[in-house]
Design a protein around this motif. Sequence first.
Motif, PDB file in Angstrom:
ATOM      1  N   GLY A  25       5.960  20.332 -18.817  1.00  0.00           N
ATOM      2  CA  GLY A  25       7.409  20.471 -18.869  1.00  0.00           C
ATOM      3  C   GLY A  25       8.152  19.819 -17.713  1.00  0.00           C
ATOM      4  N   GLY A  26       7.521  19.585 -16.581  1.00  0.00           N
ATOM      5  CA  GLY A  26       8.222  19.073 -15.404  1.00  0.00           C
ATOM      6  C   GLY A  26       8.250  17.558 -15.345  1.00  0.00           C
ATOM      7  N   PHE A  27       9.453  16.991 -15.245  1.00  0.00           N
ATOM      8  CA  PHE A  27       9.580  15.543 -15.137  1.00  0.00           C
ATOM      9  C   PHE A  27      10.303  15.148 -13.863  1.00  0.00           C
ATOM     10  CE2 PHE A  27       8.839  15.686 -19.734  1.00  0.00           C
ATOM     11  CZ  PHE A  27       7.872  14.712 -19.826  1.00  0.00           C
ATOM     12  N   GLY A  28      10.302  16.001 -12.846  1.00  0.00           N
ATOM     13  CA  GLY A  28      10.951  15.666 -11.582  1.00  0.00           C
ATOM     14  C   GLY A  28      10.211  14.587 -10.820  1.00  0.00           C
ATOM     15  N   GLU A  29       8.905  14.513 -11.031  1.00  0.00           N
ATOM     16  CA  GLU A  29       8.118  13.527 -10.302  1.00  0.00           C
ATOM     17  C   GLU A  29       8.324  12.106 -10.830  1.00  0.00           C
ATOM     18  OE1 GLU A  29       5.689  15.459 -13.476  1.00  0.00           O
ATOM     19  OE2 GLU A  29       6.696  16.244 -11.738  1.00  0.00           O
ATOM     20  N   ILE A  30       8.969  11.970 -11.966  1.00  0.00           N
ATOM     21  CA  ILE A  30       9.216  10.630 -12.520  1.00  0.00           C
ATOM     22  C   ILE A  30      10.111   9.812 -11.586  1.00  0.00           C
ATOM     23  CG2 ILE A  30      11.279  11.141 -13.886  1.00  0.00           C
ATOM     24  CD1 ILE A  30       8.430   9.257 -15.366  1.00  0.00           C
ATOM     25  N   TRP A  31      10.953  10.480 -10.792  1.00  0.00           N
ATOM     26  CA  TRP A  31      11.850   9.782  -9.866  1.00  0.00           C
ATOM     27  C   TRP A  31      11.082   9.141  -8.719  1.00  0.00           C
ATOM     28  CZ3 TRP A  31      16.349   8.659 -11.663  1.00  0.00           C
ATOM     29  CH2 TRP A  31      16.924   9.475 -12.622  1.00  0.00           C
ATOM     30  N   LEU A  32       9.870   9.579  -8.458  1.00  0.00           N
ATOM     31  CA  LEU A  32       9.057   8.956  -7.417  1.00  0.00           C
ATOM     32  C   LEU A  32       8.549   7.577  -7.824  1.00  0.00           C
ATOM     33  CD1 LEU A  32       6.988  11.987  -6.123  1.00  0.00           C
ATOM     34  CD2 LEU A  32       8.847  10.810  -4.974  1.00  0.00           C
ATOM     35  N   LEU A  33       8.698   7.246  -9.101  1.00  0.00           N
ATOM     36  CA  LEU A  33       8.303   5.907  -9.540  1.00  0.00           C
ATOM     37  C   LEU A  33       9.254   4.832  -9.008  1.00  0.00           C
ATOM     38  CD1 LEU A  33       7.237   6.575 -13.220  1.00  0.00           C
ATOM     39  CD2 LEU A  33       5.765   5.994 -11.281  1.00  0.00           C
ATOM     40  N   ILE A  34      10.491   5.197  -8.715  1.00  0.00           N
ATOM     41  CA  ILE A  34      11.465   4.220  -8.208  1.00  0.00           C
ATOM     42  C   ILE A  34      11.013   3.654  -6.868  1.00  0.00           C
ATOM     43  CG2 ILE A  34      13.846   3.895  -7.420  1.00  0.00           C
ATOM     44  CD1 ILE A  34      14.648   5.952  -9.587  1.00  0.00           C
ATOM     45  N   PRO A  35      10.759   4.482  -5.836  1.00  0.00           N
ATOM     46  CA  PRO A  35      10.288   3.872  -4.589  1.00  0.00           C
ATOM     47  C   PRO A  35       8.896   3.260  -4.733  1.00  0.00           C
ATOM     48  CG  PRO A  35      10.296   6.259  -4.386  1.00  0.00           C
ATOM     49  CD  PRO A  35      10.971   5.922  -5.670  1.00  0.00           C
ATOM     50  N   ALA A  36       8.082   3.775  -5.654  1.00  0.00           N
ATOM     51  CA  ALA A  36       6.747   3.206  -5.841  1.00  0.00           C
ATOM     52  C   ALA A  36       6.846   1.759  -6.290  1.00  0.00           C
ATOM     53  CB  ALA A  36       5.966   4.036  -6.860  1.00  0.00           C
ATOM     54  N   PHE A  40       0.818  -1.214   0.000  1.00  0.00           N
ATOM     55  CA  PHE A  40       0.000   0.000   0.000  1.00  0.00           C
ATOM     56  C   PHE A  40       0.855   1.269   0.000  1.00  0.00           C
ATOM     57  CE2 PHE A  40      -3.671  -2.652   1.171  1.00  0.00           C
ATOM     58  CZ  PHE A  40      -4.577  -2.138   0.257  1.00  0.00           C
ATOM     59  N   MET A  41       2.035   1.219   0.604  1.00  0.00           N
ATOM     60  CA  MET A  41       2.927   2.393   0.522  1.00  0.00           C
ATOM     61  C   MET A  41       3.386   2.599  -0.919  1.00  0.00           C
ATOM     62  SD  MET A  41       5.214   2.646   4.002  1.00  0.00           S
ATOM     63  CE  MET A  41       6.254   1.294   3.602  1.00  0.00           C
ATOM     64  N   GLY A  42       3.662   1.516  -1.626  1.00  0.00           N
ATOM     65  CA  GLY A  42       4.015   1.623  -3.037  1.00  0.00           C
ATOM     66  C   GLY A  42       2.880   2.189  -3.862  1.00  0.00           C
ATOM     67  N   LEU A  43       1.664   1.718  -3.572  1.00  0.00           N
ATOM     68  CA  LEU A  43       0.506   2.261  -4.277  1.00  0.00           C
ATOM     69  C   LEU A  43       0.285   3.738  -3.951  1.00  0.00           C
ATOM     70  CD1 LEU A  43      -2.014  -0.700  -3.975  1.00  0.00           C
ATOM     71  CD2 LEU A  43      -0.816   0.095  -6.017  1.00  0.00           C
ATOM     72  N   ALA A  44       0.573   4.130  -2.721  1.00  0.00           N
ATOM     73  CA  ALA A  44       0.453   5.546  -2.345  1.00  0.00           C
ATOM     74  C   ALA A  44       1.441   6.399  -3.143  1.00  0.00           C
ATOM     75  CB  ALA A  44       0.676   5.719  -0.850  1.00  0.00           C
ATOM     76  N   PHE A  45       2.665   5.892  -3.314  1.00  0.00           N
ATOM     77  CA  PHE A  45       3.633   6.622  -4.144  1.00  0.00           C
ATOM     78  C   PHE A  45       3.122   6.742  -5.580  1.00  0.00           C
ATOM     79  CE2 PHE A  45       7.021   6.170  -0.958  1.00  0.00           C
ATOM     80  CZ  PHE A  45       7.697   7.361  -1.151  1.00  0.00           C
ATOM     81  N   LEU A  46       2.531   5.671  -6.096  1.00  0.00           N
ATOM     82  CA  LEU A  46       1.992   5.729  -7.459  1.00  0.00           C
ATOM     83  C   LEU A  46       0.877   6.759  -7.574  1.00  0.00           C
ATOM     84  CD1 LEU A  46       1.892   1.981  -8.537  1.00  0.00           C
ATOM     85  CD2 LEU A  46       3.273   3.803  -9.520  1.00  0.00           C
ATOM     86  N   MET A  47       0.035   6.857  -6.561  1.00  0.00           N
ATOM     87  CA  MET A  47      -1.038   7.857  -6.577  1.00  0.00           C
ATOM     88  C   MET A  47      -0.476   9.272  -6.510  1.00  0.00           C
ATOM     89  SD  MET A  47      -4.214   6.073  -4.507  1.00  0.00           S
ATOM     90  CE  MET A  47      -3.621   6.571  -2.941  1.00  0.00           C
ATOM     91  N   VAL A  48       0.584   9.472  -5.728  1.00  0.00           N
ATOM     92  CA  VAL A  48       1.216  10.794  -5.659  1.00  0.00           C
ATOM     93  C   VAL A  48       1.798  11.170  -7.009  1.00  0.00           C
ATOM     94  CG1 VAL A  48       3.162  12.053  -4.656  1.00  0.00           C
ATOM     95  CG2 VAL A  48       1.654  10.726  -3.185  1.00  0.00           C
ATOM     96  N   VAL A  49       2.459  10.214  -7.668  1.00  0.00           N
ATOM     97  CA  VAL A  49       3.023  10.485  -8.999  1.00  0.00           C
ATOM     98  C   VAL A  49       1.908  10.809  -9.983  1.00  0.00           C
ATOM     99  CG1 VAL A  49       4.253   9.425 -10.936  1.00  0.00           C
ATOM    100  CG2 VAL A  49       5.099   9.121  -8.623  1.00  0.00           C
ATOM    101  N   ALA A  50       0.804  10.058  -9.940  1.00  0.00           N
ATOM    102  CA  ALA A  50      -0.312  10.326 -10.849  1.00  0.00           C
ATOM    103  C   ALA A  50      -0.897  11.711 -10.590  1.00  0.00           C
ATOM    104  CB  ALA A  50      -1.382   9.246 -10.682  1.00  0.00           C
TER     105      ALA A  50
END
Length: 117
Positions: A85-96, A66-76
Amino acid sequence: MYCPMCATQNIDSAKFCRSCGANLSLVPQALSGRLTEASPGKSEKPKKRVRQRREPNLGRGIRTSFMGLAFLMVVAALFLTRSPGGFGEIWLLIPAFLLSGKGIAEIVTVLSAANAA
């Protein structure tokens, strides 16, 4: 003075070797024959901490997933609300993906152990 580990020449007042980082503080005492005896309660080398494996736990697996899914929801949410233009949030996919995968693996391990028993 020379390092006893790698034979690199160091200055006489050096505490550590400039090449390998070995402790040189006892070398002058050893050369002069004035080494002190080690106390019986202390060993010369500190023991490395051994990492022990934890038993698989269904609750921990579900929580990690569920923590991984929470990271995925934050990225979405960040992708939907930010400018293109911003792709900084793509790095949050790693811990997700890491957390999701680790949680699913732990759940599968617990369930397969329960089925085998």
